[in-house]
Design a protein around this motif. Structure first.
Motif, PDB file in Angstrom:
ATOM      1  N   LYS A  29       3.212  10.179  -9.141  1.00 39.01           N
ATOM      2  CA  LYS A  29       3.636   9.118  -8.226  1.00 39.01           C
ATOM      3  C   LYS A  29       4.970   8.525  -8.677  1.00 39.01           C
ATOM      4  CE  LYS A  29      -0.869   7.547  -6.518  1.00 39.01           C
ATOM      5  NZ  LYS A  29      -1.760   6.374  -6.339  1.00 39.01           N
TER       6      LYS A  29
ATOM      7  N   ASP B 176       2.043   1.690  -3.505  1.00 41.45           N
ATOM      8  CA  ASP B 176       0.928   2.120  -4.353  1.00 41.45           C
ATOM      9  C   ASP B 176       0.620   3.607  -4.171  1.00 41.45           C
ATOM     10  OD1 ASP B 176       0.630  -0.427  -5.376  1.00 41.45           O
ATOM     11  OD2 ASP B 176      -0.969  -1.001  -3.987  1.00 41.45           O
ATOM     12  N   SER B 177       0.912   4.133  -2.999  1.00 39.08           N
ATOM     13  CA  SER B 177       0.645   5.550  -2.729  1.00 39.08           C
ATOM     14  C   SER B 177       1.742   6.463  -3.263  1.00 39.08           C
ATOM     15  CB  SER B 177       0.489   5.773  -1.219  1.00 39.08           C
ATOM     16  OG  SER B 177       1.742   5.655  -0.557  1.00 39.08           O
TER      17      SER B 177
ATOM     18  N   LYS C 277       5.095   6.125  -2.266  1.00 39.21           N
ATOM     19  CA  LYS C 277       6.196   6.233  -1.317  1.00 39.21           C
ATOM     20  C   LYS C 277       7.170   5.067  -1.495  1.00 39.21           C
ATOM     21  CE  LYS C 277       3.208   8.364   2.196  1.00 39.21           C
ATOM     22  NZ  LYS C 277       2.623   8.189   3.552  1.00 39.21           N
TER      23      LYS C 277
ATOM     24  N   ALA D 123       0.829  -1.210   0.000  1.00 40.09           N
ATOM     25  CA  ALA D 123       0.000   0.000   0.000  1.00 40.09           C
ATOM     26  C   ALA D 123       0.860   1.255   0.000  1.00 40.09           C
ATOM     27  CB  ALA D 123      -0.942  -0.013   1.211  1.00 40.09           C
ATOM     28  N   SER D 124       1.986   1.222   0.708  1.00 38.43           N
ATOM     29  CA  SER D 124       2.899   2.362   0.718  1.00 38.43           C
ATOM     30  C   SER D 124       3.451   2.621  -0.675  1.00 38.43           C
ATOM     31  CB  SER D 124       4.034   2.106   1.712  1.00 38.43           C
ATOM     32  OG  SER D 124       4.960   3.164   1.706  1.00 38.43           O
TER      33      SER D 124
END
Length: 538
Positions: free
Chosen positions: A362, A182-183, A185, A179-180
């Motif tokens: 991103k 995907d965000s 980061k 998830a990190s």
């Protein structure tokens, strides 16, 4: 009547004998592996990991050259899952490679049976999950391919054989790490280093005897240095290549790589530290195990053996000392040098430059400006069923160029039996590690700065070894030569999993218009079908 019965029985005996002879040469090994979640504490805090048959790391595959592996993988996770067989060439059989470009993932509460052969291979390899960010939760293990009895190896049979899976490790759940990413980061620095899934383990051995240690870096991102207190290490094999048997006091093992060493217990009987520590990091993470002489009465003591004082230059110099043993047999009885790679003119040169661009605000990773995205339909199935619109063979250029980065399903077309030069150009300040499925390749050169054709004058065209994963140092290049003799769709990827997950990969389509089982096997009758291939018949 009696003559007919006799002939019938004779035919049955001959048939059974033929089957037994085939099995004696190329036996079948059957496995059932069940993939589940479990809770353990590798770094002292309870966390969810991926277990195979209840084990972390997973079961060790000890097989012999040309064995046929029939492995039923049962997925009890809550997400689709695949295993890939790192370094196993899957001759004529990219159907079994276990990556999303060749295989549909196994749905939860379902199974898939892999069928592949360790054809003409010997050495130290691994397996791990290729889907999502599962590799951060475990699911990895060792594959040790031993020689057939009639094939000599260039050293005396060791008195024992130890496998050490070393790698960095995070306390965070793999879904949180994903998830990190995907965000947008990047991953934080790892929390620790494990050896065989632990921060401490013991290997017991007899004084005066010689043991093989098979060492693989199964981590996500970090190069590691390996050393044993008070003992020299004789390098004998790198990812299936028998090497000139140089002695080392420490070895750099980069992400995705494997080496095998011989260690003779020639010191006073006591316990000695085995050390794996991170390389090229501001904060150095270290983990230790113990080499215990069986007649030891003294625990390990004293300072840990020191890591190398040199950094990238030192590591590059060490890499250049890895040489092929030209008189040794590999998996076949012919010497490794029987293929004179240095005398062949490449049919094509491909230069691949990695980068870390922002795309749509991103962080992504890219190769020649293209950040790879997996389609819903595996590329291999799209090829087989002639499904348009899944990928394009002009989506990526074979040389770097200027311009903005973009996402695409990047495939480089090649022809069966091409002999290709690939240069990995790293213009970033971080280590890179590049792996190619379906092959090993000759790592002919390392150098600093920008590669130019003049660098070919520095290549080792005589006795460089073959391997499946090569490191590229910061602001440097690494050059390889590869004989494309294995038809299929093959993943060329960063072994650093954050970069892989966010796009630093592509596929080589090795193709010929002539359909022949001599070049490639047919689609397996149990192939999982998904995306635009769903509902079709193999």
């Amino acid at each position: 009547m009696g003559k007919v019965v006799f002939l019938h029985l004779l035919c049955r005996v001959v048939a059974l004998l033929a089957v037994s002879l085939v099995n004696a040469d190329d036996p079948y090994r059957f496995y059932t592996w069940t993939v589940t979640y479990g809770t353990i504490s590798p770094l002292g805090e309870a966390q969810q990991v991926i277990l195979i048959n209840g084990q972390f790391p997973g079961p060790q595959l000890n097989v012999v050259t040309n064995d046929n592996i029939i492995l039923n993988l049962v997925n009890k996770l809550d997400q689709p899952f695949l295993l890939t067989w790192n370094g196993i060439k899957q001759r004529k059989n990219s159907w079994q490679d276990g990556v999303l470009g060749t295989n549909c993932p196994i749905p939860p509460n379902s199974n898939y049976t892999y069928r592949f052969q360790t054809k003409d291979q010997i050495g130290t390899f691994t397996y791990f999950p290729s889907t999502l960010f599962h590799k951060a939760a475990g699911g990895y293990g060792a594959i040790n391919v031993y020689e057939r009895p009639r094939i000599p190896i260039p050293f005396a049979t060791p008195d024992g054989d130890f496998t050490l899976l070393i790698g960095d490790w995070y306390k965070a759940n793999h879904k949180m790490l994903q998830a990190s990413l995907d965000s947008g980061k990047s991953l934080p620095f790892p929390d620790g280093v494990l050896i065989n899934g632990q921060t401490h383990t013991t290997f017991s051995s007899d004084q005066g005897k010689t043991y093989m240690f098979r060492i693989s870096n199964v981590g996500l991102s970090t190069s590691l240095n390996f050393r044993i207190q008070g003992h020299m290490m004789k390098l004998v094999e790198v990812e299936g290549s028998h090497t000139i048997q140089n002695l080392y006091d420490s070895l750099d093992v980069h992400v995705g790589q494997s080496v095998a060493i011989l260690v003779t217990l020639n010191q006073p009987p006591k316990d000695y530290y085995i050390v794996a520590s991170t390389r090229f990091t501001k904060q150095v993470l270290t983990t230790t195990s113990v080499l215990r002489y069986t007649n030891s009465k003294t625990p390990a003591s004293g300072s840990l053996p020191a890591p190398p004082t040199g950094q990238f230059d030192w590591s590059m110099r060490q890499a250049r000392t890895y040489r092929w043993n030209l008189t040794a047999s590999a998996a076949r009885p012919n010497p490794q040098c029987s293929f004179h790679y240095g005398k062949i003119t490449p049919t094509k040169t491909i230069v691949l430059a990695n980068s870390a661009p922002l795309i749509n605000g991103k962080m992504r990773y890219a190769v020649n400006r293209v950040s790879y995205v997996n389609p819903d339909t595996p590329l291999k199935l799209a090829d087989y069923f002639n499904i348009p619109g899944v990928y394009s063979m002009d989506s990526i250029q074979s040389l770097p160029s200027g311009g903005p980065a973009y996402v695409a399903t990047s495939v480089i077309p090649t022809s069966l039996h091409d002999f290709v030069e690939i240069v990995f150009q790293n213009n970033e300040n971080t280590m890179q590690s590049w792996h190619l499925d379906g092959y090993d390749y000759w790592v002919v050169g390392y150098g600093k700065g920008q590669w130019t054709p003049a660098e070919r004058g520095t290549y080792n065209l005589v006795d460089t070894l073959t391997r499946h994963t090569a490191q590229v140092y910061p602001n440097s290049w690494t050059a390889i030569l590869i004989s494309l003799d294995n038809q299929g769709m093959w993943n060329l990827r960063s072994a650093i999993w954050e970069r892989n997950y966010l796009g630093q990969q592509l596929y080589l389509r090795v193709w010929t218009p002539v359909h022949s089982l001599a070049n490639e096997y047919d689609i397996p009758n149990n192939a999982l079908l998904c995306g635009k291939a769903a509902g079709r018949h193999p």
